[in-house]
Design a protein around this motif. Structure first.
Motif, PDB file in Angstrom:
ATOM      1  N   ASP A  87      -1.755   7.695  -6.681  1.00 44.05           N
ATOM      2  CA  ASP A  87      -1.783   6.920  -5.412  1.00 44.05           C
ATOM      3  C   ASP A  87      -1.980   7.762  -4.163  1.00 44.05           C
ATOM      4  N   ALA A  96      -3.337  -0.287 -10.872  1.00 40.31           N
ATOM      5  CA  ALA A  96      -3.501  -0.491  -9.459  1.00 40.31           C
ATOM      6  C   ALA A  96      -2.437  -1.364  -8.924  1.00 40.31           C
ATOM      7  N   ARG A 107       0.551  -1.879  -7.547  1.00 35.67           N
ATOM      8  CA  ARG A 107       1.420  -1.047  -6.753  1.00 35.67           C
ATOM      9  C   ARG A 107       3.017  -1.935  -6.860  1.00 35.67           C
TER      10      ARG A 107
END
Length: 372
Positions: free
Chosen positions: A321, A276, A278
């Motif tokens: 994503d 997660a 990013r």
């Protein structure tokens, strides 16, 4: 490895050498390697070709490295693999690790006398150098007791000072062996092999002196080693901006060694961040783009190639994503392939833009400077 490749000889009825061939980079580099012309004369002829005197239309800023001069190289390399591999097995079985590895090193040197020094074959020369270096290191390591007790090499380079000093001795001996090989045969990859052995020697000495520090600082130490090798590679590159002498081949192998040392410690940390994260994903892509700019500036693709695996991982995370979960792998590979093809197709104009953005004195010293 252009200088190891034999130049085609003209037959009685071939007549004069045609202009494009006489002005080609490959032909000039072979002439310098064989002592037919000097480096200054080759540069003058190369400028004449680019000014239109020879009409050469070859791209001026491509990396030219010949691994195979013909199918004979592949055929000989196959034979070398079978012979040296079998010699290693029989040597270990009947002579032991020390004498068995020493015998392989002797065979590799003797075969190089013919295939490298006399026949000047490209791929066999690389294989023989690597076989000689590996066998020489294995001989010294076995003689110093590093392989006793069946320990694996990762265990031997861990924080164990009693093992680190013999490892330093083996790597130092390997540096000397590789230097002797280069003095005799001058195979360009030898400099990179010697640099790798030198890095191993430095790590072994640091392990003996401060094992805890080395274990805690491996990424930083690898980056430092990569920067040192990259600086050495650039020294050879800047000494031969037209890339027509042996220096350019030496620089290629050094860049190939420097690339993973520089790229892996940094990008592996970012790529290993959480799914997660990013920011880490975008950081990987930013570093890959920065590597692309450096690769364009110095006209070396090795740095960029080393980061492509991590770029593929980053593309895969971006694809997930975006909600494309059923085809993550093909979609990320598609993006990676498109990136490589776009960069390859626009390499020359992109490089021109990068060089023009640099200070002119810097750009003028780089390989194949624009307008040179």
């Amino acid at each position: 490895m252009q200088q190891t490749a034999p130049a085609p000889a003209a037959g009685p009825g071939d007549g004069p050498i045609p202009g494009p061939l006489a002005g080609s980079t490959a032909f000039l580099r072979e002439g310098v390697a064989r002592g037919i012309i000097t480096g200054d004369q080759a540069l003058a002829l190369d400028r004449l070709a680019r000014d239109g005197g020879a009409g050469s239309d070859e791209p001026r800023d491509d990396e030219r490295l010949r691994f195979v001069t013909g199918f004979a190289d592949i055929f000989v390399t196959l034979g070398l693999g079978l012979f040296l591999g079998s010699a290693t097995v029989f040597g270990h079985e009947y002579l032991g690790a020390v004498l068995g590895n020493a015998l392989v090193a002797i065979f590799a040197w003797g075969l190089a006398e013919f295939f490298t020094r006399r026949r000047r074959m490209a791929l066999p020369s690389i294989v023989l150098l690597l076989a000689f270096g590996e066998a020489g290191f294995a001989t010294l390591a076995a003689a110093l007791g590093l392989a006793e007790g069946g320990g694996s090499w990762p265990d031997l380079i861990g924080p164990r000072p009693t093992r680190a000093l013999p490892l330093a001795g083996a790597t130092f001996g390997t540096v000397l062996l590789v230097a002797a090989h280069y003095r005799r045969f001058a195979v360009p990859i030898t400099v990179a092999a010697g640099a790798a052995a030198g890095i191993g020697l430095a790590f072994a000495l640091m392990l003996a002196a401060a094992p805890d520090f080395v274990q805690a600082s491996i990424p930083g130490l690898l980056c430092a080693a990569g920067l040192a090798v990259f600086a050495l590679a650039m020294r050879f590159d800047l000494a031969d901006p037209a890339r027509i002498t042996r220096r350019t081949d030496i620089a290629f192998w050094l860049h190939l060694l420097a690339a993973p040392l520089l790229v892996h410690p940094v990008l592996s940390e970012l790529a290993g961040a959480g799914e997660a994260d990013r920011g880490a994903t975008l950081g990987v892509l930013a570093i890959v783009l920065a590597l692309a700019v450096v690769a364009l500036a110095i006209d070396r693709r090795a740095l960029l190639v080393s980061g492509l695996v991590y770029a593929g991982i980053a593309f895969g995370r971006l694809v997930r994503d975006a909600g494309v979960t059923g085809a993550t792998v093909p979609a990320s590979l598609l993006l990676l392939g498109a990136f490589i093809l776009a960069l390859s197709a626009g390499w020359h104009p992109l490089r021109a833009r990068v060089l023009r953005a640099l200070p002119r004195p810097w750009a003028a010293r780089l390989p194949h400077p624009i307008g040179a």
